[in-house]
Design a protein around this motif. Structure first.
Motif, PDB file in Angstrom:
ATOM      1  N   LEU A  17       0.825  -1.209   0.000  1.00 59.61           N
ATOM      2  CA  LEU A  17       0.000   0.000   0.000  1.00 59.61           C
ATOM      3  C   LEU A  17       0.858   1.258   0.000  1.00 59.61           C
ATOM      4  O   LEU A  17       0.576   2.226  -0.709  1.00 59.61           O
ATOM      5  CB  LEU A  17      -0.914  -0.002   1.222  1.00 59.61           C
ATOM      6  N   LYS A  18       1.917   1.240   0.787  1.00 60.53           N
ATOM      7  CA  LYS A  18       2.798   2.400   0.842  1.00 60.53           C
ATOM      8  C   LYS A  18       3.460   2.645  -0.507  1.00 60.53           C
ATOM      9  O   LYS A  18       3.550   3.799  -0.980  1.00 60.53           O
ATOM     10  CB  LYS A  18       3.843   2.194   1.934  1.00 60.53           C
ATOM     11  N   ALA A  19       3.910   1.594  -1.137  1.00 54.23           N
ATOM     12  CA  ALA A  19       4.545   1.743  -2.452  1.00 54.23           C
ATOM     13  C   ALA A  19       3.554   2.279  -3.478  1.00 54.23           C
ATOM     14  O   ALA A  19       3.897   3.139  -4.302  1.00 54.23           O
ATOM     15  CB  ALA A  19       5.104   0.404  -2.897  1.00 54.23           C
ATOM     16  N   ARG A  20       2.325   1.791  -3.435  1.00 46.95           N
ATOM     17  CA  ARG A  20       1.320   2.279  -4.388  1.00 46.95           C
ATOM     18  C   ARG A  20       1.003   3.747  -4.160  1.00 46.95           C
ATOM     19  O   ARG A  20       0.850   4.525  -5.114  1.00 46.95           O
ATOM     20  CB  ARG A  20       0.048   1.442  -4.255  1.00 46.95           C
ATOM     21  N   ALA A  21       0.900   4.153  -2.890  1.00 48.20           N
ATOM     22  CA  ALA A  21       0.627   5.555  -2.607  1.00 48.20           C
ATOM     23  C   ALA A  21       1.760   6.452  -3.096  1.00 48.20           C
ATOM     24  O   ALA A  21       1.527   7.520  -3.674  1.00 48.20           O
ATOM     25  CB  ALA A  21       0.399   5.746  -1.107  1.00 48.20           C
ATOM     26  N   LEU A  22       2.982   6.031  -2.880  1.00 48.55           N
ATOM     27  CA  LEU A  22       4.122   6.812  -3.355  1.00 48.55           C
ATOM     28  C   LEU A  22       4.148   6.866  -4.876  1.00 48.55           C
ATOM     29  O   LEU A  22       4.451   7.906  -5.481  1.00 48.55           O
ATOM     30  CB  LEU A  22       5.424   6.214  -2.815  1.00 48.55           C
ATOM     31  N   LEU A  23       3.844   5.732  -5.494  1.00 43.15           N
ATOM     32  CA  LEU A  23       3.854   5.678  -6.955  1.00 43.15           C
ATOM     33  C   LEU A  23       2.775   6.578  -7.548  1.00 43.15           C
ATOM     34  O   LEU A  23       3.026   7.319  -8.501  1.00 43.15           O
ATOM     35  CB  LEU A  23       3.639   4.229  -7.407  1.00 43.15           C
ATOM     36  N   ARG A  24       1.553   6.532  -6.981  1.00 44.55           N
ATOM     37  CA  ARG A  24       0.469   7.355  -7.514  1.00 44.55           C
ATOM     38  C   ARG A  24       0.715   8.848  -7.278  1.00 44.55           C
ATOM     39  O   ARG A  24       0.256   9.683  -8.057  1.00 44.55           O
ATOM     40  CB  ARG A  24      -0.861   6.967  -6.870  1.00 44.55           C
ATOM     41  N   SER A  25       1.425   9.171  -6.195  1.00 49.10           N
ATOM     42  CA  SER A  25       1.702  10.581  -5.909  1.00 49.10           C
ATOM     43  C   SER A  25       2.881  11.127  -6.703  1.00 49.10           C
ATOM     44  O   SER A  25       3.197  12.313  -6.600  1.00 49.10           O
ATOM     45  CB  SER A  25       1.964  10.762  -4.411  1.00 49.10           C
ATOM     46  N   GLY A  26       3.545  10.279  -7.488  1.00 48.61           N
ATOM     47  CA  GLY A  26       4.647  10.734  -8.325  1.00 48.61           C
ATOM     48  C   GLY A  26       6.019  10.622  -7.699  1.00 48.61           C
ATOM     49  O   GLY A  26       7.016  11.017  -8.319  1.00 48.61           O
ATOM     50  N   ASP A  27       6.105  10.067  -6.494  1.00 47.56           N
ATOM     51  CA  ASP A  27       7.401   9.901  -5.824  1.00 47.56           C
ATOM     52  C   ASP A  27       7.995   8.566  -6.278  1.00 47.56           C
ATOM     53  O   ASP A  27       8.006   7.565  -5.543  1.00 47.56           O
ATOM     54  CB  ASP A  27       7.205   9.939  -4.311  1.00 47.56           C
ATOM     55  N   LEU A  28       8.499   8.544  -7.512  1.00 47.50           N
ATOM     56  CA  LEU A  28       8.949   7.285  -8.114  1.00 47.50           C
ATOM     57  C   LEU A  28      10.169   6.713  -7.395  1.00 47.50           C
ATOM     58  O   LEU A  28      10.270   5.485  -7.222  1.00 47.50           O
ATOM     59  CB  LEU A  28       9.268   7.512  -9.593  1.00 47.50           C
ATOM     60  N   LYS A  29      11.081   7.566  -6.988  1.00 52.97           N
ATOM     61  CA  LYS A  29      12.313   7.085  -6.351  1.00 52.97           C
ATOM     62  C   LYS A  29      12.000   6.312  -5.075  1.00 52.97           C
ATOM     63  O   LYS A  29      12.459   5.174  -4.882  1.00 52.97           O
ATOM     64  CB  LYS A  29      13.239   8.263  -6.072  1.00 52.97           C
ATOM     65  N   ASN A  30      11.221   6.912  -4.182  1.00 53.21           N
ATOM     66  CA  ASN A  30      10.870   6.236  -2.934  1.00 53.21           C
ATOM     67  C   ASN A  30       9.970   5.028  -3.179  1.00 53.21           C
ATOM     68  O   ASN A  30      10.036   4.036  -2.438  1.00 53.21           O
ATOM     69  CB  ASN A  30      10.167   7.216  -1.989  1.00 53.21           C
ATOM     70  N   ALA A  31       9.112   5.100  -4.205  1.00 56.60           N
ATOM     71  CA  ALA A  31       8.248   3.963  -4.518  1.00 56.60           C
ATOM     72  C   ALA A  31       9.081   2.763  -4.961  1.00 56.60           C
ATOM     73  O   ALA A  31       8.841   1.627  -4.521  1.00 56.60           O
ATOM     74  CB  ALA A  31       7.251   4.351  -5.607  1.00 56.60           C
ATOM     75  N   ILE A  32      10.073   3.005  -5.816  1.00 58.09           N
ATOM     76  CA  ILE A  32      10.932   1.898  -6.277  1.00 58.09           C
ATOM     77  C   ILE A  32      11.732   1.328  -5.105  1.00 58.09           C
ATOM     78  O   ILE A  32      11.874   0.099  -4.956  1.00 58.09           O
ATOM     79  CB  ILE A  32      11.868   2.389  -7.399  1.00 58.09           C
ATOM     80  N   GLN A  33      12.228   2.196  -4.244  1.00 54.76           N
ATOM     81  CA  GLN A  33      12.986   1.730  -3.080  1.00 54.76           C
ATOM     82  C   GLN A  33      12.102   0.877  -2.162  1.00 54.76           C
ATOM     83  O   GLN A  33      12.524  -0.182  -1.676  1.00 54.76           O
ATOM     84  CB  GLN A  33      13.537   2.924  -2.319  1.00 54.76           C
TER      85      GLN A  33
END
Length: 1458
Positions: free
Chosen positions: A520-536
């Motif tokens: 869920l955290k990764a999806r939220a980061l990805l949808r908000s445009g924070d690609l770097k933190n989402a990939i990490q």
């Protein structure tokens, strides 16, 4: 007997000697001997012989007690035999009849149970027979007639207040009604009498669990219940289990309660080791705590005691399955299935089979079917049971939640696409949980599951409702926060999603190690445009145990679906980050890892999406084409390919080819329907209908009937569609949706009667309390209201029924589906608003207001309801209330355009016109292309006399969008502006562009018809203004206009009752304008009917008055007009009232009633400052009173507001300028008139004659002056001036006689500057009129000459010599004899004129005095203001002087220091 059989035998033996109890005691002894461990068969045989002997000679009482004993022992056949013998001599025994009623009521034969009430009614003769009254209560409860049962309970309690069973029955009745508060109140009342009453304590515990979900309160009541059982029934183990079993079925998810129950049942089991039911209950409690081995031991012990115990056998199989003892479980299950054939089907067997199939990895369809069978059998066992403790125990919450959990296995990351049919497992889970939540609304575990299912179904609002309930009961549950985060994520609220996850971490730090949290955290980061933190975050998630490789053991916490989701999210994040190669690599790894699993489809589709993201459409198609028909993903792949062909390549043939291929490779109804749906999507309904009809025999008719009907409608085969709907409704069950679709289709086809018949037939069913049926009836009734309105019939009765039914639904939903309460309340508010509109149409203001108030009570925050109520107040001239409500709305929604417009209109009619203009100005600034606001703003500006100010609005709209000039609304507003500006051609041009629009066509056509009928805006029926003027339009032109109006009427297509009434009005208006008597009479008759029905009252009254004028029935016309003038002005009727006032004023002017005319015209001008006709009538009255200066002012306003387009107004203005000797302005106006109408006859004839007469009078006055004066110097001066000046008149008349020439020379001398004659203002005006001197006195001589020449050239037609007949020899006087009739008539007219003049003068003096007082007050205020400003100026001057002095002092000080 409670296990003490020997003591029971001794007691029964003692009762054998009693004459009335001998028979029943013998039967009891037989029953007791058979319950002993060692049966004394000899004693049993002897007792049987005694029983037969005593049975043949027993009396009524003995037979009664024997029957009662047999009924208690559930031997209904023997009990019925004894009662039959008892009633054989006489069937009037109340006790026997009541007992027979009880026996029939509790028998297995359901067909005989309805007869029980007959026996009870015959046996109960008074209120003292409690046994009979209790039997009636049980009968009504069995029939689910709770109200009758409650009445009997109240009756017993009134006459027998100490009878506790009646209170317990009343408690059961309230529980059956789901009235929790009343149930709890009665239970408390019972406990006040007996604190150890087991039923009351059990009810309190169940209420705490089912209603409140308060586990602390449940533990408290459960502790009291177990203590009471120990005190009241210490030696009855079966009763112990019976009392506590409902609690374990409700609270099986709570560990603490399960431990309390386990300890209690262990104690009971230790006291009764041979009780198999106690052992089974203990095993059940242990299995709920996942102690399957201990539970298995308990079940085995129960089977040793009772090998036929079904519960023990089911529990054993369940434990074996959970311990992965699949072979033993399979064997036991097979044995149980064989035994079940003789015992009857139970719901546990399909569930156990489903568990076994899931363990053995059998097909998912098999598992789903078994779960469906288990649910159906389980709910079948609940049929006929009243809601209560027994119902909740039989429902077994743990059993149903286990089925839901099995459905949700491997579905943690399921995504439902809106518009598609939900899968079976999702619909089945939703159905189960809806039943559970309805039964136990307070259980947090069921609310959470319901929220999860609703989230998967896309019903996020309902899911949020259940999540809120869970959060209120126990906010420490981590799953609630995770689901809340998913809700926020699906709604696009990424920051709130991350906040929910942080809240979960604050509750339990270990949640960070759970896969759901990281995903869920990764999806939220990805949808908000924070690609770097989402990939990490996703890379960290990949390292969680069980993601890359499946976990070992049966309790794996990571499902295959979630593992695939991690791979897909990482692929998407890498792709968006520009790492295409890494994304493809991760996806390929996932394809290899999950090949052959059900999740392979998702990976394949993700690979296709990746190719499409690279714009590699061909590669995506190749991947999809490689999937063969034998693979499970074949249909999905072909559907994806078809979508690519349609959306990416816009190739409809290949799109259809994909579905044809599916149908050919996998023939069947489902694939054929898919093909037909594909044809519907590309708008080929004819082909779709053919396929639907081919499949109709194979597919369910209720599904295809709607599809075929919709396809036929899209193909415009309306009659065929109607026929098909009718056949479908006759052959199949009466489907609500089909009924509504058919009726709406008939409504569009204007077959109102048939639509009404269809709807009324759908409502013909037995009264029912089923919630679904009630909701369907509401839908049908709402359509029926539309049909009745279309038929112009009253719908008040239907609205009453609809309102009452929706109130029942709201009450039911509040208790059964609380998440839908808001929606149903909003629907109730909408129904109240529709009801209010119905009253509004019937002009019932109070009832309409009451219904709008009800709507606000049901939906207090509904702004639209407040707006509708404000509109109602506005239409009924309650402007203060309207303003208050509008301001209330604008406090919440400042930019609400419709409310701002309504507020502006209310303020305008409250005479706060400047405020109204400001409000509309703000609206137009915010929305320059809001044409509805533009049209109303134009009307307001016109009524304020500022019509030209609307030009800025047009400019702003054009700047906003260049295409706005093509909008129908813009063209309508432009045409309206040109019409009010008296530019008829331009108005018709723009209105013609708007008349084809659905919204603006109707008002545009109406205005065009009015323009054609009356292009000059004349007062139709008025005669005063047209008196003496020639009609400049011929009969052929009038006929052309009438024909054009009729052609426009033919293009008027009404779509509602109001538009039909408007069409009728316009048709009759055309008939009246035709001025043909027969047509006018016909119009008057039709309008009389409209007026009687209050249909368009103001308009119909006005047109009727115009018709009566044409029929020469002036008094009747005047009466109608008087009625109109007494009405209040509003936006809807302002034009009609204005025309009525003008026409009535015309009549009064003709009658000489100028006082009434003033009131009428003042009303017109007060409500419309640009009413040119009102000014024209005022000018006419003043002209008749010979007040030419005042008349000229009024005509000037009329000339201004008519945009100088009506030559008659210009002529009258010029005439009055002439009469008041303002010749220059008269000439200017004449020139303006002649520019528009060069051949206007009145100016060429009458004004020319008057100007010549004026010149003749001036010459006569000069000759008289010359004859009196004999001074030669004066004659010399005249001669000198005559020689030095040129005479324009002489140049115009070279052939004049000598006298005329001399007069011309004297005329020139009179107006020349060197002459010694006095020069008056009158002579100066005459100069300007005749063209001798220029208009401004400051011009140079050259400009004077040019101006004189220009004036002489432009106005030569006014300067022709007067006719000889108009000249009179000098010295000749005209006079009349005072005795003549003509003299007396003139004298009388003169007296009347003098009196009127005096009245006018008196009114002018009064107005002047009032104005003087106002000016004095204003002067006083201005003086005070000047004084205040003077003080401020003095203070500022003093302050500035001090500031200037300070630097000088400082400089002087510095100089001194130096």
């Amino acid at each position: 007997m409670e296990g003490h059989t020997q003591e029971a035998l001794r007691e029964f033996i003692q009762l054998k000697d009693h004459p009335h109890l001998s028979l029943c005691s013998t039967a009891a002894l037989i029953y007791a001997h058979k319950r002993c461990e060692t049966i004394d068969q000899d004693a049993v045989n002897e007792l049987n012989s005694e029983l037969k002997l005593s049975g043949s000679t027993a009396g009524d009482r003995a037979l009664y007690y024997a029957a009662l004993l047999y009924w208690i022992l559930e031997m209904n056949f023997k009990a019925k035999t004894c009662v039959k013998k008892m009633l054989k001599p006489s069937d009037t025994s109340p006790e026997g009849l009541i007992l027979k009623g009880w026996i029939v009521l509790t028998s297995d034969a359901e067909e005989n149970r309805p007869q029980a009430i007959r026996y009870f009614d015959s046996g109960v003769q008074d209120t003292g027979n409690l046994f009979g009254l209790m039997g009636k209560m049980e009968f009504f409860m069995a029939k689910q007639n709770e109200q009758c049962a409650l009445d009997i309970a109240n009756q017993i309690i009134v006459f027998h207040p100490d009878f506790s069973p009646a209170l317990l029955m009343k408690m059961k009745v309230f529980m059956s009604l789901r009235d929790w508060e009343q149930t709890e109140e009665v239970a408390q009342r019972v406990l006040e009498r007996d604190g150890h009453d087991l039923k009351a304590l059990q009810m309190m515990t169940v209420i705490a669990a089912a209603k409140d979900g308060n586990m602390e309160l449940v533990k408290e009541h459960l502790e009291a219940l177990m203590n009471a059982v120990e005190i009241s029934e210490p030696c009855n183990p079966s009763l112990h289990v019976e009392i506590t079993a409902p609690i374990s079925r409700l609270c099986g998810h709570n560990t603490e309660i399960l431990q309390m129950l386990t300890v209690f049942v262990r104690q009971v089991s230790s006291r009764a080791p041979a009780a198999s039911d106690v052992k089974c209950e203990l095993g059940y409690l242990l299995s709920l705590q996942n102690k399957y081995k201990d539970a298995l031991k308990c079940y085995s012990a129960a089977l040793k005691t009772d090998p036929k115990c079904t519960s023990a056998l089911v529990g054993t199989i369940r434990c074996q399955l959970m311990c992965d003892q699949l072979e033993e479980a399979s064997q036991q299950l097979a044995f149980f299935c064989e035994v079940q054939e003789s015992l009857g089907k139970t719901a546990e067997v399909p569930l156990l089979k489903a568990m076994l199939c899931r363990k053995q990895s059998a097909g998912e369809e098999t598992v789903m079917q078994l779960l469906k069978d288990a649910t159906e059998l389980h709910f079948f066992a609940l049929r006929g049971l009243n809601y209560g403790v027994e119902y909740l125990q039989m429902m077994d919450l743990n059993f149903l939640l286990q089925i839901v959990c099995m459905h949700l296995e491997s579905k943690q990351d399921f995504v439902f696409v809106p518009g598609q049919t939900p899968p079976f497992w999702l619909k089945h889970s939703n159905m189960i949980l809806e039943t559970v939540v309805k039964a136990v609304p307070g259980m947090s575990v069921s609310c959470y599951r319901m929220a999860y299912i609703k989230f998967l179904l896309g019903e996020h609002r309902t899911a949020q409702h259940f999540l809120n309930l869970c959060m209120e009961k126990d906010p420490s549950v981590l799953e609630i926060h995770l689901l809340q985060a998913r809700l926020h994520l699906s709604a696009g609220e990424h920051s709130r999603c991350l906040n929910c996850l942080e809240s979960a971490v604050s509750i339990n730090f270990e949640i960070r190690d759970r896969l759901q949290f990281s995903l869920l955290k990764a999806r939220a980061l990805l949808r908000s445009g924070d690609l770097k933190n989402a990939i990490q975050c996703l890379k960290i998630t990949m390292n969680i145990p069980g993601v890359r490789r499946p976990s070992e053991g049966p309790q794996s916490s990571v499902s295959t679906s979630e593992r695939v989701s991690v791979y897909l999210e990482l692929t998407e994040a890498l792709r968006l980050n520009g790492e295409q190669h890494e994304a493809a690599k991760v996806l390929q790894d996932a394809i290899v890892s999950f090949k052959g699993t059900p999740e392979e489809t998702r990976l394949m589709l993700a690979n296709v999406d990746l190719a499409l993201a690279r714009e590699d459409v061909d590669a995506a198609v190749v991947m999809l084409r490689n999937i063969l028909p034998t693979e499970s993903t074949y249909i999905q792949a072909r559907e994806k390919m078809a979508h690519i062909y349609l959306e990416r390549k816009n190739n409809r043939k290949l799109y259809i080819a994909c579905y044809r291929e599916i149908n050919e490779q996998l023939p069947g109804p489902h694939t054929s329907i898919m093909l037909a749906d594909a044809f519907m999507k590309i708008h080929q309904p004819e082909e779709a209908v053919k396929i639907y009809q081919e499949v109709e025999k194979m597919a369910p008719k209720d599904t295809l009937a709607k599809k075929i009907g919709q396809a036929l409608v899209k193909a415009h085969e309306y009659d065929t569609a109607v026929s098909y709907y009718e056949v479908a409704l006759r052959t199949g069950t009466l489907d609500c949706l089909l009924t509504i679709e058919l009726s709406e289709l008939l409504l569009k086809l204007k077959r109102f009667e048939k639509a009404q018949q269809v709807l009324e037939k759908a409502l013909e069913h037995e009264p029912t309390t089923a919630l679904t049926t009630m909701m369907n009836d509401i839908k049908v009734l709402r359509v029926l209201v539309k049909v009745l309105r279309a038929r112009n019939e009253s719908a008040l009765g239907v609205m009453q029924k609809l309102h009452d039914l929706q109130q029942k639904v709201v009450f039911r939903v509040t208790n059964e589906h609380p998440e839908e309460v808001d929606e149903q309340r909003k629907l109730l508010a909408v129904i109240c608003c529709d009801w209010a509109r119905e009253f509004h149409l019937r002009h019932d203001l109070e009832m309409a207001k009451l219904r709008y108030t009800d709507a606000l009570n049901h939906s207090p925050d509904n702004v639209e309801v407040v707006f509708l109520l404000a509109q109602l107040y506005y239409e009924h001239q309650k402007l203060d209330y309207c303003e208050e409500l509008c301001l209330k709305i604008l406090q919440i929604h400042q930019n609400h355009t419709a409310v701002s417009m309504l507020l502006g209109e209310a303020l305008f009619w409250k005479n706060q016109k400047e405020e109204a203009v400001k409000i509309y100005g703000r609206v137009m600034e915010q929305n320059p292309d809001n044409f509805h606001a533009m049209a109303k703003f134009l009307h307001i500006l016109r009524r304020m006399g500022k019509l030209d100010d609307v030009q800025s609005v047009f400019i702003a709209c054009e700047k906003l969008s260049r295409l706005s000039v093509r909008e129908p609304g813009y063209n309508y507003c432009k045409g309206l502006y040109f019409w009010h500006s008296c530019q008829v051609t331009e108005a018709l041009t723009h209105l013609n562009k708007a008349r084809g629009d659905a919204v603006w066509g109707e008002p545009a056509l109406e205005l065009m018809i009015q323009i054609c009928l009356n292009p000059d805006k004349d007062v139709f029926g008025g005669e005063v203004l047209d008196k003496g003027l020639k009609d400049m339009s011929s009969e052929s032109e009038n006929e052309t206009r009438i024909n054009t109006a009729h052609n426009l009427l033919a293009a008027f297509h009404p779509r509602s009752k109001s538009e039909q009434d408007k069409l009728t009005l316009l048709s009759n208006l055309c008939r009246i304008y035709s001025k043909e008597p027969k047509e006018v009479e016909r119009a008057v008759l039709e309008l009389t009917d409209m007026q009687a029905k209050n249909v368009m009252l103001e308009a119909s009254l006005l047109v009727m008055a115009q018709g009566f004028v044409q029929l020469k029935q002036i008094p009747r016309a005047r009466n109608f007009l008087k009625r109109l003038t007494r009405m209040e002005w509003s936006y809807a009727n302002a034009d009609h009232l204005e025309n009525a006032c003008l026409l009535l004023a015309d009549m009064y002017i003709k009658m000489g009633k100028y006082t009434q005319v003033d009131k009428l015209l003042d009303s017109c001008i007060r409500n419309n400052k640009s009413c040119s006709k009102a000014y024209e009538y005022q000018g006419l009255m003043m002209e008749n009173e010979q007040r030419y200066s005042d008349a000229a002012l009024q005509y000037e306003l009329a000339w201004k507001y008519s945009n100088r387009a009506h030559p008659a107004v210009g002529f009258r203005l010029a005439f009055n300028y002439l009469k008041c000797k303002n010749y220059t302005l008269a000439v200017d106006v004449c020139r303006q008139v002649l520019q528009q109408c060069p051949d206007y006859p009145q100016i060429q004839d009458e004004n020319t004659q008057r100007l010549c007469l004026r010149r003749e009078e001036s010459l006569q006055q000069r000759l008289t002056a010359m004859s009196i004066s004999e001074s030669p110097p004066s004659i010399c001066m005249f001669a000198l001036h005559h020689q030095s000046s040129s005479s324009p008149v002489g140049s115009l008349n070279p052939d004049s006689s000598g006298m005329n020439a001399q007069m011309s020379q004297m005329d020139a001398g009179l107006y020349g500057q060197p002459m010694a004659f006095p020069k008056t203002s009158d002579s100066r005006s005459m100069e300007q009129m005749m063209g001798f001197v220029p208009y401004p006195s400051c011009l140079t001589s050259g400009s004077n000459e040019r101006a004189a020449q220009q004036n002489q050239q432009d106005f030569s037609q006014f300067l022709l010599p007067p006719p000889e007949s108009s000249l009179r020899p000098m010295g000749q006087k005209r006079g009349l004899s005072k005795d003549s009739v003509e003299y007396r008539l003139r004298r009388e007219r003169n007296n009347i004129a003098v009196r009127k003049s005096r009245d006018k003068a008196r009114r002018r003096i009064q107005l002047t005095q009032q104005r003087a007082m106002q000016l004095e007050e204003e002067n006083r205020r201005l003086q005070l203001h000047i004084q205040r400003l003077s003080h401020e100026v003095d203070a500022l001057r003093h302050y500035l002087s001090q500031r200037h002095l300070q630097p000088k002092e400082q400089d002087a000080t510095g100089d001194d220091n130096c």
